[in-house]
Design an enzyme around this catalytic site. Structure first.
Site, PDB file in Angstrom:
ATOM      1  N   SER A  31       3.452  10.045 -76.997  1.00  0.00           N
ATOM      2  CA  SER A  31       2.201   9.803 -76.270  1.00  0.00           C
ATOM      3  C   SER A  31       2.020  10.779 -75.112  1.00  0.00           C
ATOM      4  O   SER A  31       1.035  10.722 -74.398  1.00  0.00           O
ATOM      5  CB  SER A  31       2.184   8.363 -75.720  1.00  0.00           C
ATOM      6  OG  SER A  31       3.345   8.124 -74.930  1.00  0.00           O
ATOM      7  N   ASN A 118       8.979  -0.638 -70.347  1.00  0.00           N
ATOM      8  CA  ASN A 118       7.949  -1.649 -70.587  1.00  0.00           C
ATOM      9  C   ASN A 118       7.252  -2.091 -69.307  1.00  0.00           C
ATOM     10  O   ASN A 118       6.021  -2.187 -69.253  1.00  0.00           O
ATOM     11  CB  ASN A 118       8.551  -2.853 -71.308  1.00  0.00           C
ATOM     12  CG  ASN A 118       9.050  -2.478 -72.693  1.00  0.00           C
ATOM     13  OD1 ASN A 118       8.810  -1.358 -73.162  1.00  0.00           O
ATOM     14  ND2 ASN A 118       9.754  -3.383 -73.353  1.00  0.00           N
ATOM     15  N   THR A 163     -43.769  -6.992 -73.066  1.00  0.00           N
ATOM     16  CA  THR A 163     -42.889  -7.907 -73.797  1.00  0.00           C
ATOM     17  C   THR A 163     -43.159  -7.602 -75.264  1.00  0.00           C
ATOM     18  O   THR A 163     -44.299  -7.259 -75.615  1.00  0.00           O
ATOM     19  CB  THR A 163     -43.199  -9.392 -73.509  1.00  0.00           C
ATOM     20  OG1 THR A 163     -44.542  -9.659 -73.904  1.00  0.00           O
ATOM     21  CG2 THR A 163     -43.020  -9.753 -72.037  1.00  0.00           C
ATOM     22  N   HIS A 164     -42.152  -7.698 -76.088  1.00  0.00           N
ATOM     23  CA  HIS A 164     -42.290  -7.315 -77.507  1.00  0.00           C
ATOM     24  C   HIS A 164     -42.813  -5.895 -77.650  1.00  0.00           C
ATOM     25  O   HIS A 164     -43.461  -5.565 -78.636  1.00  0.00           O
ATOM     26  CB  HIS A 164     -43.212  -8.275 -78.267  1.00  0.00           C
ATOM     27  CG  HIS A 164     -42.914  -9.715 -78.029  1.00  0.00           C
ATOM     28  ND1 HIS A 164     -41.987 -10.414 -78.767  1.00  0.00           N
ATOM     29  CD2 HIS A 164     -43.374 -10.574 -77.088  1.00  0.00           C
ATOM     30  CE1 HIS A 164     -41.915 -11.657 -78.313  1.00  0.00           C
ATOM     31  NE2 HIS A 164     -42.740 -11.776 -77.276  1.00  0.00           N
ATOM     32  N   SER A 285     -35.797  23.095 -78.671  1.00  0.00           N
ATOM     33  CA  SER A 285     -35.455  23.035 -80.080  1.00  0.00           C
ATOM     34  C   SER A 285     -35.322  24.453 -80.596  1.00  0.00           C
ATOM     35  O   SER A 285     -36.018  25.360 -80.146  1.00  0.00           O
ATOM     36  CB  SER A 285     -36.553  22.289 -80.836  1.00  0.00           C
ATOM     37  OG  SER A 285     -36.577  22.697 -82.192  1.00  0.00           O
ATOM     38  N   LYS A 291     -40.956  21.980 -78.017  1.00  0.00           N
ATOM     39  CA  LYS A 291     -40.122  20.824 -77.680  1.00  0.00           C
ATOM     40  C   LYS A 291     -39.366  20.946 -76.359  1.00  0.00           C
ATOM     41  O   LYS A 291     -38.822  21.987 -76.029  1.00  0.00           O
ATOM     42  CB  LYS A 291     -39.082  20.586 -78.796  1.00  0.00           C
ATOM     43  CG  LYS A 291     -39.663  20.139 -80.107  1.00  0.00           C
ATOM     44  CD  LYS A 291     -40.319  18.770 -80.044  1.00  0.00           C
ATOM     45  CE  LYS A 291     -39.318  17.638 -80.058  1.00  0.00           C
ATOM     46  NZ  LYS A 291     -38.609  17.532 -81.337  1.00  0.00           N
ATOM     47  N   ASN A 293     -36.626  18.278 -75.050  1.00  0.00           N
ATOM     48  CA  ASN A 293     -36.005  17.015 -75.442  1.00  0.00           C
ATOM     49  C   ASN A 293     -35.157  16.405 -74.323  1.00  0.00           C
ATOM     50  O   ASN A 293     -34.418  17.125 -73.656  1.00  0.00           O
ATOM     51  CB  ASN A 293     -35.126  17.229 -76.672  1.00  0.00           C
ATOM     52  CG  ASN A 293     -35.911  17.747 -77.857  1.00  0.00           C
ATOM     53  OD1 ASN A 293     -37.094  17.395 -78.011  1.00  0.00           O
ATOM     54  ND2 ASN A 293     -35.309  18.576 -78.671  1.00  0.00           N
ATOM     55  N   GLU A 298     -30.624  10.702 -74.012  1.00  0.00           N
ATOM     56  CA  GLU A 298     -30.227  10.302 -75.366  1.00  0.00           C
ATOM     57  C   GLU A 298     -28.707  10.206 -75.496  1.00  0.00           C
ATOM     58  O   GLU A 298     -28.176   9.297 -76.130  1.00  0.00           O
ATOM     59  CB  GLU A 298     -30.765  11.300 -76.392  1.00  0.00           C
ATOM     60  CG  GLU A 298     -32.275  11.242 -76.540  1.00  0.00           C
ATOM     61  CD  GLU A 298     -32.800  12.420 -77.345  1.00  0.00           C
ATOM     62  OE1 GLU A 298     -32.473  12.524 -78.533  1.00  0.00           O
ATOM     63  OE2 GLU A 298     -33.520  13.256 -76.773  1.00  0.00           O
ATOM     64  N   TYR A 325       6.319  -6.954 -75.458  1.00  0.00           N
ATOM     65  CA  TYR A 325       5.867  -5.582 -75.652  1.00  0.00           C
ATOM     66  C   TYR A 325       6.032  -5.144 -77.101  1.00  0.00           C
ATOM     67  O   TYR A 325       7.056  -5.408 -77.736  1.00  0.00           O
ATOM     68  CB  TYR A 325       6.651  -4.600 -74.753  1.00  0.00           C
ATOM     69  CG  TYR A 325       6.255  -3.157 -75.002  1.00  0.00           C
ATOM     70  CD1 TYR A 325       5.170  -2.594 -74.332  1.00  0.00           C
ATOM     71  CD2 TYR A 325       6.910  -2.391 -75.960  1.00  0.00           C
ATOM     72  CE1 TYR A 325       4.777  -1.289 -74.588  1.00  0.00           C
ATOM     73  CE2 TYR A 325       6.518  -1.087 -76.231  1.00  0.00           C
ATOM     74  CZ  TYR A 325       5.448  -0.535 -75.543  1.00  0.00           C
ATOM     75  OH  TYR A 325       5.046   0.743 -75.794  1.00  0.00           O
ATOM     76  N   GLN A 330       0.897   1.245 -76.791  1.00  0.00           N
ATOM     77  CA  GLN A 330       0.711   2.658 -76.448  1.00  0.00           C
ATOM     78  C   GLN A 330      -0.706   3.108 -76.783  1.00  0.00           C
ATOM     79  O   GLN A 330      -1.216   4.061 -76.206  1.00  0.00           O
ATOM     80  CB  GLN A 330       1.743   3.505 -77.210  1.00  0.00           C
ATOM     81  CG  GLN A 330       1.701   4.975 -76.892  1.00  0.00           C
ATOM     82  CD  GLN A 330       2.961   5.678 -77.366  1.00  0.00           C
ATOM     83  OE1 GLN A 330       4.033   5.481 -76.832  1.00  0.00           O
ATOM     84  NE2 GLN A 330       2.833   6.479 -78.416  1.00  0.00           N
ATOM     85  N   LYS A 333      -4.114   3.470 -74.196  1.00  0.00           N
ATOM     86  CA  LYS A 333      -4.440   4.494 -73.215  1.00  0.00           C
ATOM     87  C   LYS A 333      -5.666   5.320 -73.545  1.00  0.00           C
ATOM     88  O   LYS A 333      -6.564   5.477 -72.709  1.00  0.00           O
ATOM     89  CB  LYS A 333      -3.232   5.392 -72.984  1.00  0.00           C
ATOM     90  CG  LYS A 333      -2.189   4.658 -72.169  1.00  0.00           C
ATOM     91  CD  LYS A 333      -0.852   5.313 -72.188  1.00  0.00           C
ATOM     92  CE  LYS A 333       0.208   4.290 -71.892  1.00  0.00           C
ATOM     93  NZ  LYS A 333       0.371   3.253 -72.968  1.00  0.00           N
TER      94      LYS A 333
END
Ligand code: ARG
Length: 467
Positions: A31, A118, A163-164, A285, A291, A293, A298, A325, A330, A333
């Site tokens: 590790s 440990n 709403t919606h 783009s 474009k 963007n 995003e 343990y 391990q 992490k």
């Protein structure tokens, strides 16, 4: 065994083993490639342990001095990039310990008295995470401040509330932004709460059952700034719920970021045109020259996926493990590290981007007008004239239907037409049919009326400045 022997044999436990580990197994089980980033915590934990061992008379003062000297040099080497990390030595703990023994001899070999990897690794992860939590908290405050600052300039900017995803009622743009401030404020509370449970010391739990040496666990914990010690040695070395809790916090925060990012993307699209973003947060783009963007927003939305994924990974990693343990741990992490990194970078860039939002109030207002956002206000007006709310609702539905047919706003229908729907309607109706009239009317605590919004802004300002 000397550090050289340790190197040669590539194993820290070797006497029992009659053949070396295969290369594949070595790579699979090591590790050090990722856990080396906890080196500061590892050294701090070792120094606190050694200092306590000396204070308890378990190692000599000369051993402690040698360990301190060796660790200082190791820290320098790591910092300078000259420390040689070895895959053969598996993880950050064995790498540092081997180098220590190389530098200071037997004193280095005494460091591990009354300790196991440990409790050592559990300590390292907690120390590391605590520092990261302390670095994240101000970023959450900055995110809130960035929103508050844009909000302060936009108390009277009218946005169609949805709403919606359908235009519902007009709201102050500041009110809308302050909804996110509430979310991030709760995230900050959650983070502070997680910290309490992260900040406890497993040191002294040793492999699992505690140790026969007369350790002073409280002392080592205090040296490391822990609020206390884990009270059960088995629990101390085995559970990673503190990391899972952090990942839960991180996922919720990223979910909030993602909602904001989604709105920024929508608002910036031609169909809304409510805001613009500075060029430095956009990309072009390669094929469509027109474009611009909103890539940053995003990506922030997209990166919420990986953080939620890490939460799932940690939960799944933990759920099948018998006490205590297991090497599975391990695997805690990389998800944890990436959650921290992703959240940190995302909060930073989002706070910066939000601060640079260019608001287009006319477009917002136009959209609010187009959606009959004051229909509820007309219903409320009729209720005040004595109609039951359900009847008022019905009357307004007819009025909206006619307005849609004629392609006009409710406020553009002549009085006589409105009176055709209900005779109690008088000239004062036009005051409630305006967007501003609608806003002002919602002055209940927590509502969108500008006086309420200003009160909330003042509260947030005071709160964020003192934190
Ligand atoms: N690298 C290990 C981990 O991250 C350290 C603890 C190893 N303990 C053991 N008994 N093999 O969990």
């Amino acid at each position: 065994m000397s550090a050289n022997q340790l190197d040669k044999k590539s194993q820290a436990w070797s006497a029992l083993f009659s053949e070396p580990m295969s290369e594949l197994v070595k790579r699979y089980t090591a590790s050090v490639g990722f856990d080396r980033r906890m080196w500061r915590a590892d050294i701090a934990g070792s120094l606190a342990h050694a200092e306590m061992l000396a204070a308890q008379g378990i190692i000599g003062a000369d051993d402690l001095a040698a360990i301190q000297r060796g660790m200082a040099q190791i820290a320098q080497e790591i910092e300078a990039g000259s420390f040689e990390w070895k895959l053969d030595l598996e993880d950050v703990h064995l790498n540092i310990e081997a180098r220590l023994t190389q530098l200071v001899g037997d004193a280095g070999k005494r460091l591990h008295t009354g300790r196991s990897r440990n409790d050592q690794v559990a300590t390292d992860v907690r120390l590391w995470l605590r520092d990261e939590i302390d670095a994240l908290a101000p970023l959450l405050a900055q995110m809130q401040l960035a929103l508050v600052e844009v909000a302060e300039k936009n108390v009277d900017t009218i946005l169609p509330g949805f709403t919606h995803m359908q235009v519902a009622q007009p709201v102050s743009f500041a009110h809308h932004l302050l909804a996110y401030v509430e979310m991030f404020a709760r995230d900050a509370e959650r983070l502070a709460d997680v910290r309490k449970r992260v900040n406890r010391s497993p040191l002294g739990a040793a492999a699992l059952a505690g140790t026969s040496y007369p350790l002073d666990r409280e002392r080592a914990a205090k040296t490391l700034g822990f609020d206390g010690v884990c009270q059960n040695s088995l629990d101390a070395v085995s559970d990673r719920d503190f990391a899972i809790e952090f990942a839960g916090f991180a996922s919720i925060t990223m979910m909030h970021v993602s909602r904001l990012a989604e709105e920024i993307v929508l608002w910036m699209s031609q169909n809304f045109g409510f805001i613009d973003l500075a060029d430095r947060y956009c990309t072009g783009s390669s094929i469509m020259p027109q474009k611009r963007n909103p890539d940053v927003a995003e990506l922030a939305r997209g990166k919420s996926g990986r953080v939620v994924g890490h939460l799932m990974a940690l939960l799944t990693l933990m759920k099948g493990q018998p006490l205590t343990y297991n090497k599975d741990n391990q695997e805690d992490k990389e998800p944890l590290f990436d959650s921290v990194d992703t959240l940190r970078d995302t909060l930073r860039i989002m706070a910066e981007m939000v601060g640079g939002i260019v608001v287009k109030p006319e477009a917002m207002e136009r959209a609010a007008l187009k959606g009959y956002a004051t229909a509820t206000d007309l219903a409320d007006y009729l209720v005040k004239k004595g109609l039951p709310f359900r009847d008022a609702h019905e009357v307004v539905a007819h009025a909206v239907k006619l307005a849609i047919q004629q392609g006009v706003d409710l406020s553009e229908l002549p009085l006589a037409t409105l009176q055709g729907f209900n005779p109690t309607i008088a000239d004062d109706v036009y005051a409630v049919l305006t967007l501003r009239g609608s806003l002002n009317a919602r002055s209940v605590l927590g509502g969108t009326a500008p006086d309420q919004v200003r009160a909330q802004l003042a509260r947030h300002r005071a709160r964020l400045q003192t934190s």
